[in-house]
Design a protein around this motif. Structure first.
Motif, short mmCIF file in Angstrom:
data_model
loop_
_atom_site.label_atom_id
_atom_site.label_comp_id
_atom_site.label_asym_id
_atom_site.label_seq_id
_atom_site.Cartn_x
_atom_site.Cartn_y
_atom_site.Cartn_z
N ALA A 16 0.83 -1.20 0.00
CA ALA A 16 0.00 0.00 0.00
C ALA A 16 0.87 1.26 0.00
O ALA A 16 0.61 2.20 -0.76
N ILE A 17 1.90 1.28 0.84
CA ILE A 17 2.78 2.45 0.91
C ILE A 17 3.57 2.59 -0.39
O ILE A 17 3.71 3.69 -0.93
N TYR A 18 4.09 1.49 -0.90
CA TYR A 18 4.93 1.51 -2.09
C TYR A 18 4.16 1.98 -3.33
O TYR A 18 4.70 2.71 -4.15
N MET A 19 2.88 1.60 -3.44
CA MET A 19 2.12 1.84 -4.66
C MET A 19 1.22 3.08 -4.62
O MET A 19 0.78 3.54 -5.66
N SER A 20 0.93 3.62 -3.44
CA SER A 20 -0.16 4.58 -3.31
C SER A 20 0.28 6.01 -3.04
O SER A 20 1.33 6.27 -2.48
N ASP A 21 -0.60 6.94 -3.40
CA ASP A 21 -0.46 8.34 -3.02
C ASP A 21 -1.32 8.65 -1.81
O ASP A 21 -1.06 9.60 -1.08
N LYS A 22 -2.37 7.85 -1.62
CA LYS A 22 -3.28 7.97 -0.48
C LYS A 22 -3.61 6.57 0.01
O LYS A 22 -3.79 5.67 -0.80
N ILE A 23 -3.69 6.42 1.32
CA ILE A 23 -4.06 5.13 1.90
C ILE A 23 -5.29 5.34 2.77
O ILE A 23 -5.31 6.22 3.63
N VAL A 24 -6.30 4.55 2.50
CA VAL A 24 -7.54 4.60 3.28
C VAL A 24 -7.58 3.37 4.17
O VAL A 24 -7.53 2.24 3.68
N ILE A 25 -7.63 3.60 5.47
CA ILE A 25 -7.69 2.50 6.44
C ILE A 25 -9.15 2.33 6.82
O ILE A 25 -9.82 3.29 7.20
N MET A 26 -9.63 1.09 6.71
CA MET A 26 -11.03 0.82 7.01
C MET A 26 -11.16 -0.06 8.25
O MET A 26 -10.25 -0.81 8.58
N THR A 27 -12.30 0.06 8.91
CA THR A 27 -12.58 -0.77 10.07
C THR A 27 -13.05 -2.14 9.58
O THR A 27 -13.54 -2.27 8.45
N PRO A 28 -12.93 -3.15 10.45
CA PRO A 28 -13.55 -4.42 10.10
C PRO A 28 -15.08 -4.27 10.13
O PRO A 28 -15.59 -3.23 10.52
N ARG A 29 -15.76 -5.27 9.79
CA ARG A 29 -17.23 -5.29 9.68
C ARG A 29 -17.94 -4.41 10.69
O ARG A 29 -17.73 -4.60 11.87
N PRO A 30 -18.75 -3.51 10.29
CA PRO A 30 -18.94 -3.08 8.90
C PRO A 30 -17.78 -2.18 8.47
O PRO A 30 -17.26 -1.41 9.27
N GLY A 31 -17.37 -2.32 7.24
CA GLY A 31 -16.23 -1.55 6.73
C GLY A 31 -16.55 -0.08 6.59
O GLY A 31 -17.33 0.32 5.74
N LYS A 32 -15.97 0.72 7.46
CA LYS A 32 -16.11 2.17 7.40
C LYS A 32 -14.72 2.78 7.37
O LYS A 32 -13.77 2.20 7.89
N ILE A 33 -14.62 3.96 6.81
CA ILE A 33 -13.32 4.63 6.74
C ILE A 33 -12.91 5.06 8.14
O ILE A 33 -13.63 5.77 8.83
N GLN A 34 -11.74 4.59 8.55
CA GLN A 34 -11.19 4.94 9.86
C GLN A 34 -10.24 6.12 9.74
O GLN A 34 -10.22 7.00 10.58
N ASN A 35 -9.44 6.12 8.67
CA ASN A 35 -8.45 7.17 8.50
C ASN A 35 -8.00 7.22 7.05
O ASN A 35 -8.02 6.21 6.36
N ILE A 36 -7.57 8.40 6.60
CA ILE A 36 -7.00 8.57 5.27
C ILE A 36 -5.63 9.21 5.46
O ILE A 36 -5.50 10.24 6.11
N LEU A 37 -4.62 8.56 4.90
CA LEU A 37 -3.24 9.04 5.04
C LEU A 37 -2.67 9.38 3.67
O LEU A 37 -2.84 8.62 2.71
N ASP A 38 -1.99 10.51 3.56
CA ASP A 38 -1.28 10.87 2.34
C ASP A 38 0.11 10.27 2.38
O ASP A 38 0.78 10.31 3.41
N VAL A 39 0.54 9.74 1.25
CA VAL A 39 1.90 9.23 1.12
C VAL A 39 2.66 10.29 0.32
O VAL A 39 2.48 10.41 -0.88
N SER A 40 3.47 11.06 1.02
CA SER A 40 4.09 12.23 0.39
C SER A 40 5.51 11.98 -0.12
O SER A 40 6.06 12.84 -0.80
N SER A 41 6.08 10.85 0.17
CA SER A 41 7.45 10.60 -0.27
C SER A 41 7.49 10.37 -1.78
O SER A 41 6.52 9.92 -2.39
N GLY A 42 8.62 10.74 -2.37
CA GLY A 42 8.77 10.65 -3.82
C GLY A 42 8.90 9.22 -4.33
O GLY A 42 8.93 8.27 -3.56
N ARG A 43 8.99 9.11 -5.63
CA ARG A 43 9.15 7.81 -6.27
C ARG A 43 10.50 7.74 -6.95
O ARG A 43 10.97 8.76 -7.42
#
Length: 78
Positions: free
Chosen positions: A18-45
């Motif tokens: 997720a970190i290697y491939m993404s610009d944003k990571i959305v962390i979801m809760t287990p059942r029911p799946g709800k958005i827990q947090n959204i993180l920006d991946v700001s490091s370069g490629r």
């Protein structure tokens, strides 16, 4: 040349991927799946998996996932 923005949604359980491939990571809760947090991946490629920023973000995500699992486990006993 026509510039177009492309959005790709990648669903993975692999934190490093997720970190290697993404610009944003959305962390979801287990059942029911709800958005827990959204993180920006700001490091370069390209991203180095041993870079301090990569490792710091990995640690943050694992903390979120650990706490989410504790809350879920606790709710089963209540």
């Amino acid at each position: 040349m026509d510039k177009r923005s492309t959005t790709v949604v990648l669903v993975t359980h692999d934190v490093d991927e997720a970190i290697y491939m993404s610009d944003k990571i959305v962390i979801m809760t287990p059942r029911p799946g709800k958005i827990q947090n959204i993180l920006d991946v700001s490091s370069g490629r390209p991203r180095a998996r041993n870079h301090p920023d990569f490792l710091r973000l990995r640690s943050t995500i694992l903390e979120f996932l650990h706490f989410a699992n504790e809350e879920t486990t606790l709710s089963y006993y209540l």
